[in-house]
Design a protein around this motif. Structure first.
Motif, mmCIF file in Angstrom:
data_model
loop_
_atom_site.group_PDB
_atom_site.id
_atom_site.type_symbol
_atom_site.label_atom_id
_atom_site.label_comp_id
_atom_site.label_asym_id
_atom_site.label_seq_id
_atom_site.Cartn_x
_atom_site.Cartn_y
_atom_site.Cartn_z
ATOM 1 N N GLN A 1 2.225 1.722 -3.513
ATOM 2 C CA GLN A 1 1.177 2.161 -4.429
ATOM 3 C C GLN A 1 0.811 3.620 -4.209
ATOM 4 O O GLN A 1 0.403 4.307 -5.131
ATOM 5 C CB GLN A 1 -0.066 1.284 -4.273
ATOM 6 C CG GLN A 1 0.116 -0.092 -4.840
ATOM 7 C CD GLN A 1 -1.082 -0.980 -4.593
ATOM 8 O OE1 GLN A 1 -1.896 -0.710 -3.727
ATOM 9 N NE2 GLN A 1 -1.186 -2.054 -5.364
ATOM 10 N N ARG A 2 0.960 4.108 -2.975
ATOM 11 C CA ARG A 2 0.648 5.503 -2.696
ATOM 12 C C ARG A 2 1.782 6.425 -3.144
ATOM 13 O O ARG A 2 1.549 7.530 -3.627
ATOM 14 C CB ARG A 2 0.391 5.672 -1.196
ATOM 15 C CG ARG A 2 -0.176 7.018 -0.838
ATOM 16 C CD ARG A 2 -0.442 7.165 0.660
ATOM 17 N NE ARG A 2 0.817 7.292 1.370
ATOM 18 C CZ ARG A 2 1.247 6.487 2.327
ATOM 19 N NH1 ARG A 2 0.516 5.458 2.691
ATOM 20 N NH2 ARG A 2 2.399 6.664 2.917
ATOM 21 N N VAL A 3 3.031 5.970 -3.002
ATOM 22 C CA VAL A 3 4.185 6.812 -3.291
ATOM 23 C C VAL A 3 4.556 6.792 -4.776
ATOM 24 O O VAL A 3 5.028 7.789 -5.318
ATOM 25 C CB VAL A 3 5.384 6.360 -2.426
ATOM 26 C CG1 VAL A 3 6.657 7.061 -2.826
ATOM 27 C CG2 VAL A 3 5.078 6.598 -0.960
ATOM 28 N N PRO B 1 0.810 -1.224 0.000
ATOM 29 C CA PRO B 1 0.000 0.000 0.000
ATOM 30 C C PRO B 1 0.843 1.275 0.000
ATOM 31 O O PRO B 1 0.512 2.251 -0.667
ATOM 32 C CB PRO B 1 -0.832 -0.105 1.283
ATOM 33 C CG PRO B 1 -0.878 -1.553 1.594
ATOM 34 C CD PRO B 1 0.420 -2.115 1.096
ATOM 35 N N THR B 2 1.959 1.250 0.727
ATOM 36 C CA THR B 2 2.838 2.418 0.748
ATOM 37 C C THR B 2 3.444 2.658 -0.624
ATOM 38 O O THR B 2 3.490 3.790 -1.109
ATOM 39 C CB THR B 2 3.953 2.215 1.784
ATOM 40 O OG1 THR B 2 3.354 1.945 3.051
ATOM 41 C CG2 THR B 2 4.836 3.438 1.882
ATOM 42 N N MET C 1 3.430 9.636 -7.073
ATOM 43 C CA MET C 1 4.145 10.897 -6.789
ATOM 44 C C MET C 1 5.525 10.886 -7.415
ATOM 45 O O MET C 1 5.979 11.898 -7.969
ATOM 46 C CB MET C 1 4.251 11.107 -5.276
ATOM 47 C CG MET C 1 2.917 11.380 -4.606
ATOM 48 S SD MET C 1 3.036 11.811 -2.869
ATOM 49 C CE MET C 1 3.402 10.217 -2.145
#
Length: 106
Positions: free
Chosen positions: A94-96, A91-92, A99
């Motif tokens: 996929q979030r980063v 999840p981290t 960006m």
């Protein structure tokens, strides 16, 4: 009377266009989901074509499990630990990742 129907017609046209855009978005999302499923469908044919190699590998793995159960179980435990760690970090990532892509410009 005509002035009342005009805003409704405009609103209807706007909603029809919005629905069409949403249908297109859903179609794109479904196409992305279909790609891994199509690759998985070919896996059965690949396994069937290479069944001797697959059965040989399975036999070697079973032989190692029987001959050296402690090492095999330790390897399996390490694999499960690594899998859990990757699933926790996913999840981290996929979030980063978006960006980072935005900064690179890709």
């Amino acid at each position: 009377m005509n002035s009342e129907t005009t805003p409704l017609a405009v609103r209807r046209a706007h909603l029809v266009a919005q629905c069409a855009a949403q249908r297109g978005d859903i179609a794109d999302a479904l196409n992305v989901l279909k790609l891994p499923a199509e690759r998985a469908a070919h896996a059965g044919g690949f396994l069937f074509e290479h069944r001797k190699s697959v059965l040989t590998g399975a036999g070697v793995a079973l032989g190692l499990l029987i001959a050296r159960p402690k090492r095999a179980l330790a390897l399996a435990a390490a694999g499960v630990s690594a899998w859990k760690m990757v699933q926790g970090a996913l999840p981290t990532v996929q979030r980063v990742l978006p960006m980072i892509r935005a900064r690179i410009g890709t």
